[in-house]
Scaffold this active site. Structure first.
Site, PDB file in Angstrom:
ATOM      1  N   GLU A 124     -70.413 -22.668 -76.579  1.00 42.43           N
ATOM      2  CA  GLU A 124     -71.656 -23.428 -76.721  1.00 42.43           C
ATOM      3  C   GLU A 124     -72.866 -22.581 -76.316  1.00 42.43           C
ATOM      4  O   GLU A 124     -72.758 -21.718 -75.453  1.00 42.43           O
ATOM      5  CB  GLU A 124     -71.582 -24.695 -75.858  1.00 42.43           C
ATOM      6  CG  GLU A 124     -70.502 -25.656 -76.308  1.00 42.43           C
ATOM      7  CD  GLU A 124     -70.476 -26.955 -75.496  1.00 42.43           C
ATOM      8  OE1 GLU A 124     -71.346 -27.154 -74.617  1.00 42.43           O
ATOM      9  OE2 GLU A 124     -69.557 -27.763 -75.739  1.00 42.43           O
ATOM     10  N   GLU A 136     -74.329 -30.033 -83.687  1.00 37.92           N
ATOM     11  CA  GLU A 136     -73.890 -31.352 -83.219  1.00 37.92           C
ATOM     12  C   GLU A 136     -75.081 -32.244 -82.901  1.00 37.92           C
ATOM     13  O   GLU A 136     -75.972 -31.869 -82.126  1.00 37.92           O
ATOM     14  CB  GLU A 136     -72.994 -31.202 -81.972  1.00 37.92           C
ATOM     15  CG  GLU A 136     -72.536 -32.567 -81.438  1.00 37.92           C
ATOM     16  CD  GLU A 136     -71.354 -32.517 -80.479  1.00 37.92           C
ATOM     17  OE1 GLU A 136     -70.789 -31.420 -80.262  1.00 37.92           O
ATOM     18  OE2 GLU A 136     -70.999 -33.590 -79.955  1.00 37.92           O
TER      19      GLU A 136
HETATM   20  O1  KIV Z   1     -64.702 -30.091 -78.491  1.00 43.57           O
HETATM   21  C1  KIV Z   1     -64.865 -30.447 -79.678  1.00 43.57           C
HETATM   22  O2  KIV Z   1     -64.061 -31.196 -80.245  1.00 43.57           O
HETATM   23  C2  KIV Z   1     -66.043 -29.956 -80.383  1.00 43.57           C
HETATM   24  C3  KIV Z   1     -66.368 -30.596 -81.689  1.00 43.57           C
HETATM   25  C4  KIV Z   1     -66.904 -31.950 -81.471  1.00 43.57           C
HETATM   26  C5  KIV Z   1     -67.287 -29.765 -82.495  1.00 43.57           C
HETATM   27  O3  KIV Z   1     -66.707 -29.102 -79.909  1.00 43.57           O
END
Ligand code: KIV
Length: 267
Positions: A121, A184
């Site tokens: 991230e 997201e």
């Molecule tokens: O952890 C996850 O499932 C994610 C998705 C929502 C993109 O990062």
């Protein structure tokens, strides 16, 4: 050059598909049998998401998921996938300290599992880390907009609306060498602009239809996570109902002596 339809998907396919307008399907997966079913159904990419903290472990956030737990789940999913590209999430605390920490963490995934790429991230703040991993030969999927590992700073799982910051983050991730970018919970028009400006594919979740691909949490899609339904989720099945009905039928058969039958017994 086109690959055979069932050839294993690689990050190079993602790069090839974007200019073709070929949409990319991504689902999360956390275990061997589910990953095998999703792979056989033709899902392009399986993401071993740290969302397992909420939909599998039952926590409110992804923050408590450990590196050992992610490696454990990534190993099962990657062993099940014959075609889908398997990407593993770097969990909270396993990469933010430095690019060197991230490299040690990402290396574990590629050595101890058969996953082919990692996701982490952050945009501008993670660019140096992404660059380090890519230089080391590790494909990286970025993730900007709502970044759930920052939920404490963001004050909740909220739609992110600062278009300028999102654009700057998206460009930083692409410039650092990521092969794809998850967007997201951002407005559709911002996602469309990011998608038009970047050479790498965008994979949206709560980011509208203009992204190059879509990702959903598999438990949401299957109706297995029933605590709440985010606006961006489409439920394609109601497996929660199916499981409750099956278990209740079993309880009633056992109580009435209908299970097992003669045919289900040894003689
Ligand atoms: O952890 C996850 O499932 C994610 C998705 C929502 C993109 O990062």
């Amino acid at each position: 050059m086109a690959s055979p339809a069932n050839a294993p998907v690689t990050p190079l396919d993602f790069a090839r598909w974007k200019p073709q307008g070929r949409k990319i399907s991504v689902l999360t997966a956390y275990d061997f049998p589910t990953a095998r079913l999703l792979d056989a159904a033709g899902v392009d990419c399986l993401l071993v998401g740290d969302s397992l903290g909420t939909v599998v472990q039952g926590h409110d956030t992804t923050l408590r998921v450990t590196l050992d737990q992610m490696v454990y789940h990534a190993e099962m999913v990657a062993r099940a996938a014959k075609r889908a590209l398997v990407v593993a999430d770097l969990p909270f605390g396993s990469y933010q300290a430095s690019p060197a920490q991230a490299l040690i963490t990402a290396t574990r995934f590629l050595k101890e599992t058969q996953c082919q790429a990692v996701k982490l991230e952050g945009g501008v703040r993670s660019a140096a880390t992404i660059h380090t991993l890519v230089e080391a030969g590790i494909p990286v999927m970025g993730h900007v907009g709502l970044t759930p590992q920052s939920v404490r700073r963001l004050g909740g799982h909220k739609v992110q609306r600062d278009g300028d910051a999102i654009l700057a983050d998206a460009h930083a991730v692409a410039d650092a060498g990521a092969f794809a970018l998850v967007l997201e919970c951002i407005p559709s028009d911002v996602a469309a602009r990011v998608t038009a400006e970047l050479a790498i594919p965008t994979i949206g979740i709560g980011a509208g239809a203009k992204c190059d691909g879509q990702v959903l949490v598999v438990n949401d899609l299957l109706g297995l996570f029933e605590d709440f339904q985010p606006r961006f989720v489409r439920r394609y099945a109601a497996l929660g109902d199916t499981i409750r009905q099956a278990a209740a039928a079993y309880v009633s058969d056992v109580a009435a002596g209908r299970f097992p039958s003669e045919g289900e017994s040894f003689h």
